[in-house]
Design an enzyme around this catalytic site. Structure first.
Site, PDB file in Angstrom:
ATOM      1  N   CYS A 138       0.856  -1.190  -0.165  1.00 12.15           N
ATOM      2  CA  CYS A 138       0.173  -0.355   0.085  1.00 12.15           C
ATOM      3  C   CYS A 138       0.957   1.169  -0.485  1.00 12.15           C
ATOM      4  CB  CYS A 138      -0.836  -0.157   1.348  1.00 12.15           C
ATOM      5  SG  CYS A 138      -2.042  -1.421   1.052  1.00 12.15           S
ATOM      6  N   GLU A 139       1.358   1.541  -1.045  1.00 10.67           N
ATOM      7  CA  GLU A 139       2.312   2.774  -1.038  1.00 10.67           C
ATOM      8  C   GLU A 139       3.106   3.143  -2.959  1.00 10.67           C
ATOM      9  OE1 GLU A 139       4.819   2.848   2.336  1.00 10.67           O
ATOM     10  OE2 GLU A 139       6.395   3.776   1.108  1.00 10.67           O
TER      11      GLU A 139
END
Ligand code: LLP
Length: 439
Positions: free
Chosen positions: A365-366
């Site tokens: 999640c980046e």
């Protein structure tokens, strides 16, 4: 001769009779099926070949002692393979010390490095009979001597020094420049020698240690480094009548992540180091020192690949096509941390050639979790297996559990056989240290 570090792919990489990629005689599509992905694969032949190449390249120097920088990749199986090849280890933590010991390997051929070793780590290293401790700073000198007094023991040490040599590599992986956090400045050495000879009687100083940086392509830095160390030995000899007998020149040789990378061969590095050693021994009139090297990346980088399965994709209207894989920045932080580039290809043969330019995204999640910014793949489809090359060094060793993703499995391949050397983590292991507090 071409060294393994000058190849993008492991030495045993082939296209097999099915048209699939194979390493160590193992079909990569079958490995992915058998063990699932993400999967780290280590080719034993490439690893052993480069380990032998280092020994061979320096064989004219009788006092040569190679060590492997564990930080690049430390697992019990890797430690065992390299110890069997006659390597000691550069260890930098209690965890690395424990792993070497637990693999049944004596630590007397290893050096404990690091700029903030804890009392517990020093205790462990001394109790397990570590060969050398490379002392990094004044507070460590004091702490180490205190521990040794308590144990009524002495310890052979090296002094980590900052040689003041700049090399052209990523800022984060330069270590030999003067304002580095590692080691004593050369102007502090007199003070250190005075302390050791007058106050810290449990320390036995054997030599000097330096490391100039990592992913280096210019051989000149090592010849300069050797001169700095020998010159310092001469200076200490003249001033204190103590002749140090060992130098450790660290690691740093680069590998070929992409075609733009042009590292020298191991033999070229050895030639430069040995020539500089010979010249400077004469020039400064000192004894031939024991020569330690501690390469990490060039020892294990090329032997490792990572297999991923292609998952969902996204075509940005009038923009990029992203294809996501089932791993990413937690199993290989290098692209997001250093902007590192990698080569990759699909492992199975396709009926037709329809090249597509895509971006390989990780699943973390980046937005920065991009493994490869741009790569041409042959008709990539969901479920295809992607082989990313050169992930043997600083991949698994820098892996995390970000997003509570499980760390991948690692398999060793050799002579058409494969064996698990690190199991895939389990969810139970992820929560095994968690405690729900009642306060
Ligand atoms: N010796 C010392 C004292 C070191 O600090 C290092 C690496 C080595 C040996 C091994 O260097 P090598 O042969 O692997 O270049 N995480 C970074 C690399 C950090 C290297 C730190 N020190 C990366 O992924 O590029």
């Amino acid at each position: 001769m071409q060294s393994a570090n000058q190849n993008i792919k492991p030495l045993t990489t082939k296209i097999n009779e099915k048209g699939n990629l194979s390493i160590g005689g193992c079909d990569l599509a079958e490995l992915a099926k058998k063990y699932s992905t993400p999967l780290y694969v280590i080719d034993k032949e490439t690893l052993v070949s480069i380990a032998r190449e280092y020994k061979n390249a320096f064989k004219s120097y009788a006092k040569f002692k190679p060590k492997f920088a564990s930080k690049a990749l430390m697992t019990s199986a890797i430690a065992k393979i390299l110890a069997d090849e006659g390597y000691g280890f550069d260890v930098v933590s209690g965890g690395e010390i424990y792993t070497v010991h637990n693999a049944g390997i004596s630590l007397n051929n290893s050096t404990f490095n690091g700029n903030n070793k804890s009392r517990e780590e020093l205790n462990l290293a001394i109790d397990l009979g570590i060969g050398r401790i490379s002392v990094d700073n004044f507070s460590e000198l004091e702490l180490l001597n205190e521990i040794l007094e308590e144990k009524n023991k002495t310890q052979k040490i090296l002094l980590r020094v900052t040689p003041g040599i700049e090399c052209h590599t990523h800022e984060y992986i330069q270590t030999g420049h003067l304002d580095s956090k590692f080691g004593f400045d050369l102007t502090q050495i007199d003070n250190v020698i005075e302390l050791i000879t007058q106050k810290y009687k449990n320390l036995e100083i054997m030599g000097l240690h330096a490391h100039v940086g990592s992913q280096i392509f210019e051989t000149k830095v090592w010849s300069d480094e050797v001169e700095v160390l020998i010159k310092e030995i001469k200076r200490i000899k003249d001033k204190f009548k103590i002749e140090l007998e060992e130098i450790n020149i660290g690691g740093g040789l680069g590998i070929t992540y992409t075609k733009e990378d042009t590292p020298p061969s191991v033999q070229e590095v050895a030639n430069v180091v040995l020539k500089s050693l010979e010249e400077n021994i004469k020039k400064y009139n000192v004894k031939e020192p024991v020569l330690y090297i501690e390469p990490g990346r060039s020892m294990v980088g090329t032997s490792g690949v990572t297999l991923y399965t292609l998952g969902s994709s996204k075509q940005v209207p009038n923009g990029k096509k992203y294809i996501a894989v089932d791993g990413g920045m937690a199993d290989n932080i290098r692209p997001s941390m250093y902007g590192a580039e990698y080569c990759a290809e699909l492992v199975t043969k396709k009926d037709s050639e329809t090249k597509q330019k895509v971006t390989i995204a990780g699943k973390f999640c980046e937005s920065g979790d991009i493994l490869i910014k741009e790569i041409e793949l042959n008709n990539p489809q969901k479920g295809d297996i992607l082989c990313v090359y050169n992930t043997g060094a600083y991949g698994y060793s820098m892996a995390s559990n970000y997003n509570l993703m499980l760390k991948p499995m690692m398999v060793l391949v050799n002579n058409s056989q494969s064996a698990i050397i690190v199991n895939r983590q389990t969810y139970a292991q992820l929560v095994q240290n968690d405690i729900i507090a009642e306060i």
